[in-house]
Motif scaffolding. Sequence first.
Motif, PDB file in Angstrom:
ATOM      1  N   HIS A 159       0.824  -1.227   0.000  1.00 26.98           N
ATOM      2  CA  HIS A 159       0.000   0.000   0.000  1.00 26.98           C
ATOM      3  C   HIS A 159       0.855   1.273   0.000  1.00 26.98           C
ATOM      4  CE1 HIS A 159      -3.184  -2.914   0.718  1.00 26.98           C
ATOM      5  NE2 HIS A 159      -2.334  -3.463   1.554  1.00 26.98           N
ATOM      6  N   GLU A 174      -2.440   0.165   7.992  1.00 29.23           N
ATOM      7  CA  GLU A 174      -1.559  -0.880   7.491  1.00 29.23           C
ATOM      8  C   GLU A 174      -0.316  -0.291   6.807  1.00 29.23           C
ATOM      9  OE1 GLU A 174      -3.362  -3.425   4.585  1.00 29.23           O
ATOM     10  OE2 GLU A 174      -1.578  -4.684   4.380  1.00 29.23           O
ATOM     11  N   HIS A 228       2.550  -7.174   4.675  1.00 32.80           N
ATOM     12  CA  HIS A 228       1.175  -6.663   4.873  1.00 32.80           C
ATOM     13  C   HIS A 228       0.681  -6.917   6.284  1.00 32.80           C
ATOM     14  CE1 HIS A 228       0.139  -5.764   0.635  1.00 32.80           C
ATOM     15  NE2 HIS A 228       1.213  -6.511   0.451  1.00 32.80           N
ATOM     16  N   ASP A 230      -3.327  -7.234   7.209  1.00 28.72           N
ATOM     17  CA  ASP A 230      -4.625  -6.951   6.630  1.00 28.72           C
ATOM     18  C   ASP A 230      -5.839  -7.041   7.532  1.00 28.72           C
ATOM     19  OD1 ASP A 230      -4.993  -6.110   3.775  1.00 28.72           O
ATOM     20  OD2 ASP A 230      -3.155  -7.281   3.781  1.00 28.72           O
ATOM     21  N   GLU A 262      -6.155  -7.298  -1.975  1.00 26.98           N
ATOM     22  CA  GLU A 262      -4.844  -6.766  -2.355  1.00 26.98           C
ATOM     23  C   GLU A 262      -4.829  -6.329  -3.817  1.00 26.98           C
ATOM     24  OE1 GLU A 262      -2.723  -5.875  -0.420  1.00 26.98           O
ATOM     25  OE2 GLU A 262      -3.189  -7.001   1.385  1.00 26.98           O
TER      26      GLU A 262
HETATM   27 ZN   LIG Z   1      -2.344  -5.330   2.524  1.00 28.72          ZN
END
Ligand SMILES: [Zn+2]
Length: 436
Positions: A159, A174, A228, A230, A262
Amino acid sequence: MNRVFRICLILVFALAPAVWAAEVHDVRLWRAPDHTRIVFDLTSPASHKLLVLDNPARIVLDITDARLKTDLAALPLADTPIARFRSGVREGTDLRVVLEMSAKVNPRSFALKANQQAGDRLVLDLYDQNGSATTATVKKSVKQPSAKRDIIIAIDAGHGGEDPGASGPKRLREKDVVLSIAKELHRLFENDAGFNPTLIRTGDYYISLRGRRELARKRQADLFVSVHADAFKRKEANGASVYALSTSGATSTAARYLAQRENAADLVGGVSLSDKDDLLAGVLADLSMTSTLDTSLQLGGRVLRKMDTIAHLHKTRVEQAGFAVLKSPDIPSILVETGFISNPTEASKLATRSYQKKMARMIHAGVKDYFLDHPPQGTLLAWQKQQGGRQYTIASGDTLSDIAQRFNVSVNDLKDHNGLNSTRIMVGQKLTIPTT
Ligand SMILES: [Zn+2]
């Protein structure tokens, strides 16, 4: 626009102007190493025109039937080629935004339709013309003989920029958590002889999923690790997991769900061109992909086993799904879910520096573990292995000087050979014993 229509339009405006005009309710700006992105958040779609003017250098953005409902003066312009923003009304109903520039750029603009995570947007990307910041420097280890190259680890923090990723309690995002873990992971590999880490994302800006793969290829990565943290539909969902690409279906519902989430990142992150993954369809069937995937699965397994020592595992084996970011046919790629930010307990852990560091240490240990056993050809690690450098796994109670004595080598040689900065060692850590 003909006269009659224009009169009608003015009438409609007079009756219901709020319904007709788009409002720019927010403007956000992100600085990346090679470009500046400005996102205009709109209440409804609007067409726009981009003009580039010289003497003095300006970029003009005209948005049809739109009004500015936010303050442009608050935008962070440090490190950007923009000196100042101005705005005004043009032809009675259009919004004109003028960017006074301090350096030349190549502008590109596009509109993004509203989706589940974000509303209608207009994106203005200003690419730097000097481009000096674009070439990432791949550090060369000084200790290393020239023919024995480093293993290059591409570390990808998921991200970034206008794509915050998942959000947790207390505005935990995140994109921030994973950047912090990624930077820590980078720091750890920097201290290792034979490894050369490179960060795919270095700050708070967005890179498309394909762009991430391309950066890894450009930097000749031996491994791509995407980090990540999530969210899941059920907030009870918790635990760390490791994913590899699936060429057929997903191995579980959670894997499928997360891959969809994603892969939608580009919609939120703002990329005008869709990821041309059709081209990859043929490549995926390729045999090289099978061996890449095999490496990804084995390596992912090592990381998972290390994470098991500090975190609850969501699944005890490497899961697979169609993650777009993992589709490099020739670079082993894994995606590490460090935990569910949607789970309050896990989110509070992930928010702390100490847990972020722990997580980075486990990913580091898993990756290193794999490469010590399977060093790619031509690398320093492969050479060390050929030299018959014995391996020793540190047991509880061991000290570096004990080990040095046992193998009849000096502490300094042991440190040099393993790229250690101090005499601090961890249980389970593997040392290569130099041949004397
Ligand atoms: Zn993610």
